[in-house]
Design an enzyme around this catalytic site. Structure first.
Site, PDB file in Angstrom:
ATOM      1  CG  HIS A 277      -2.101  -0.985   1.013  1.00  0.00           C
ATOM      2  ND1 HIS A 277      -3.198  -0.718   0.223  1.00  0.00           N
ATOM      3  CD2 HIS A 277      -2.278  -2.236   1.504  1.00  0.00           C
ATOM      4  CE1 HIS A 277      -4.019  -1.765   0.265  1.00  0.00           C
ATOM      5  NE2 HIS A 277      -3.471  -2.698   1.018  1.00  0.00           N
TER       6      HIS A 277
ATOM      7  CB  SER B 245     -12.206 -16.703 -19.962  1.00  0.00           C
ATOM      8  OG  SER B 245     -11.458 -17.244 -18.889  1.00  0.00           O
TER       9      SER B 245
ATOM     10  CG  LEU C 102      -0.879 -14.699  -5.352  1.00  0.00           C
ATOM     11  CD1 LEU C 102      -0.675 -16.191  -5.587  1.00  0.00           C
ATOM     12  CD2 LEU C 102       0.278 -14.118  -4.535  1.00  0.00           C
ATOM     13  CB  SER C 103      -1.177  -9.277  -9.508  1.00  0.00           C
ATOM     14  OG  SER C 103      -0.946  -8.379  -8.463  1.00  0.00           O
ATOM     15  CB  SER C 104      -5.667 -13.111 -11.260  1.00  0.00           C
ATOM     16  OG  SER C 104      -6.665 -12.482 -10.486  1.00  0.00           O
ATOM     17  CB  SER C 105      -6.930  -7.882 -12.009  1.00  0.00           C
ATOM     18  OG  SER C 105      -6.141  -7.296 -10.993  1.00  0.00           O
TER      19      SER C 105
ATOM     20  CG  ASP D 101      -0.602  -5.431  -8.213  1.00  0.00           C
ATOM     21  OD1 ASP D 101       0.348  -5.430  -7.404  1.00  0.00           O
ATOM     22  OD2 ASP D 101      -1.791  -5.477  -7.858  1.00  0.00           O
TER      23      ASP D 101
ATOM     24  CE1 TYR E 239      -5.245  -1.656  -3.395  1.00  0.00           C
ATOM     25  CE2 TYR E 239      -6.057   0.347  -4.432  1.00  0.00           C
ATOM     26  CZ  TYR E 239      -5.032  -0.550  -4.191  1.00  0.00           C
ATOM     27  OH  TYR E 239      -3.802  -0.330  -4.737  1.00  0.00           O
TER      28      TYR E 239
END
Length: 386
Positions: free
Chosen positions: A34, A67, A126-129, A173, A222
């Site tokens: 952060h 997907s 873990l930052s899939s986006s 990320d 967030y």
């Protein structure tokens, strides 16, 4: 899935072979949480798992999104590609990237057939986006010959998340997914985007990611933290008018002027950010010097601050971290990512890994009712064409 299985899935979906395959990784942040949207330092590394994108020009004016991970097929005409779909629709991440290319003057004269598959655990922090945004940006950059560098592709991914997923994330990320290098972590100044690739040499120690299976959904909470930090900056400007972000302050400078923050929540958020920036700078220094023990202590202190001052951990992450700290052979453990669920990251001596999994997993299930998963992290490269 293997690449061959993905290629078969593409043919099954669209009737023809793909033109190209691209990959972009997820990431784990070793320390510096952060701080990115506050202009501070972070220290992430790319992982070996991530998101694959298969693409083919289709000669129409439509983009078809499929997907392997999601059931629906989404068709969007090129003249509607800049209009977000319903909030929470997975294709918004890709459409946001298309939109950023269009805003930069890129003209798409024909559509694409696209197939996505990812093996980043969803909701794990873990930052899939980011992997999805960066693989799309990398693919379009290659397909269109636009020549953007990896830093620009990271910025494109970040803007896509802001405008189409409505999460006001920092740059970390996407930057890690774009710029990662095998066996290195990225010491990144999120204000200037200057970075250093630092070798991660952990003799006899592994990076272990522990998944709470309490999925985090970044959004309102967030964005609340972003606003609270902005409020702290606004109040500090009454005594330091030229202040742009919290990370500009040293600990001593912050201690001198923190009384200007009259909002008690904003004060706690600011205290975390200033302290976390210093912890990150110190941690990288100790890693370079081979002092892993002190690096681990700073990881623990980071978790304490994220729990007490930033309030983004919660029962599941706290349980994993606290149980890890009890294990002989654990150098350090902390939450990683945005929080509100997701994962912890731990440095564990090789000989203690089996004990770590057994004892932490057992205690976690007893206290939460959930099963934790454990991954030995392999530090991989950033976005690439397969």
């Amino acid at each position: 899935m293997t690449v061959q299985e993905l290629q078969k899935a593409f043919v099954d979906a669209y009737g023809k072979k793909e033109d190209a395959i691209y990959f972009s990784p997820g990431r784990v942040n070793l320390i510096g949480e952060h701080t990115d949207y506050n202009g501070g330092y972070v220290f992430p590394c790319a992982l070996s798992f991530g998101t694959y994108l298969l693409i083919r020009k289709n000669g129409t004016k439509e983009v078809n999104f499929r997907s392997v991970n999601e059931p629906e097929v989404i068709k969007v005409s090129l003249d509607k590609i800049t209009e977000p779909l319903a909030k929470g629709t997975w294709a918004n991440y890709l459409m946001g990237v298309f939109t950023q290319f269009i805003k930069r003057g890129v003209e798409f004269k024909e559509g694409y057939d696209i197939l996505i598959w990812g093996n980043v655990p969803l909701g794990a922090g873990l930052s899939s986006s980011a992997a999805l945004e960066v693989v799309t940006a990398f693919a379009l950059n290659d397909q269109m010959g636009t020549g953007y560098d990896r830093t620009e592709l990271a910025k494109i991914g970040q803007k896509a998340e802001h405008e189409f997923a409505y999460v006001m994330c920092g740059i970390m990320d996407q930057f890690a997914s774009a710029q990662g290098k095998k066996d290195h972590a990225i010491f990144l100044n999120c204000d200037t985007l200057e970075f250093e690739l630092v070798p991660v040499k952990l003799n006899g120690i592994k990076v272990v990611i522990s998944n709470t299976h309490s999925p985090h959904k970044l959004g309102d909470e967030y964005n609340d933290r972003v606003r609270e930090c902005q409020l702290a900056v606004e109040q500090l400007r009454t005594v330091r008018p030229n202040l742009n972000n919290l990370a500009e302050l040293t600990q001593a400078e912050f201690d001198e002027i923190k009384g200007a923050i009259t909002d008690p929540i904003a004060l706690k958020r600011a205290r975390h950010v200033v302290g976390e920036v210093q912890r990150t700078v110190d941690a990288v220094k100790y890693l370079k010097a081979g002092d892993i023990e002190t690096f681990g202590k700073l990881m623990n202190a980071s978790h304490d601050s994220l729990r007490d001052d930033y309030e983004v951990t919660g029962k599941f992450l706290d349980t994993l971290a606290e149980e890890a700290w009890k294990i002989d052979g654990v150098i350090g453990s902390r939450m990683t990512g945005g929080g509100f669920g997701g994962c912890t990251v731990s440095l564990v001596k090789n000989e203690a890994i089996d004990t770590f999994k057994e004892k932490v997993g057992k205690a976690y299930k007893e206290k939460t009712g959930l099963e934790a998963d454990f991954y030995i992290a392999e530090i991989g490269d950033g976005a690439k064409k397969i």
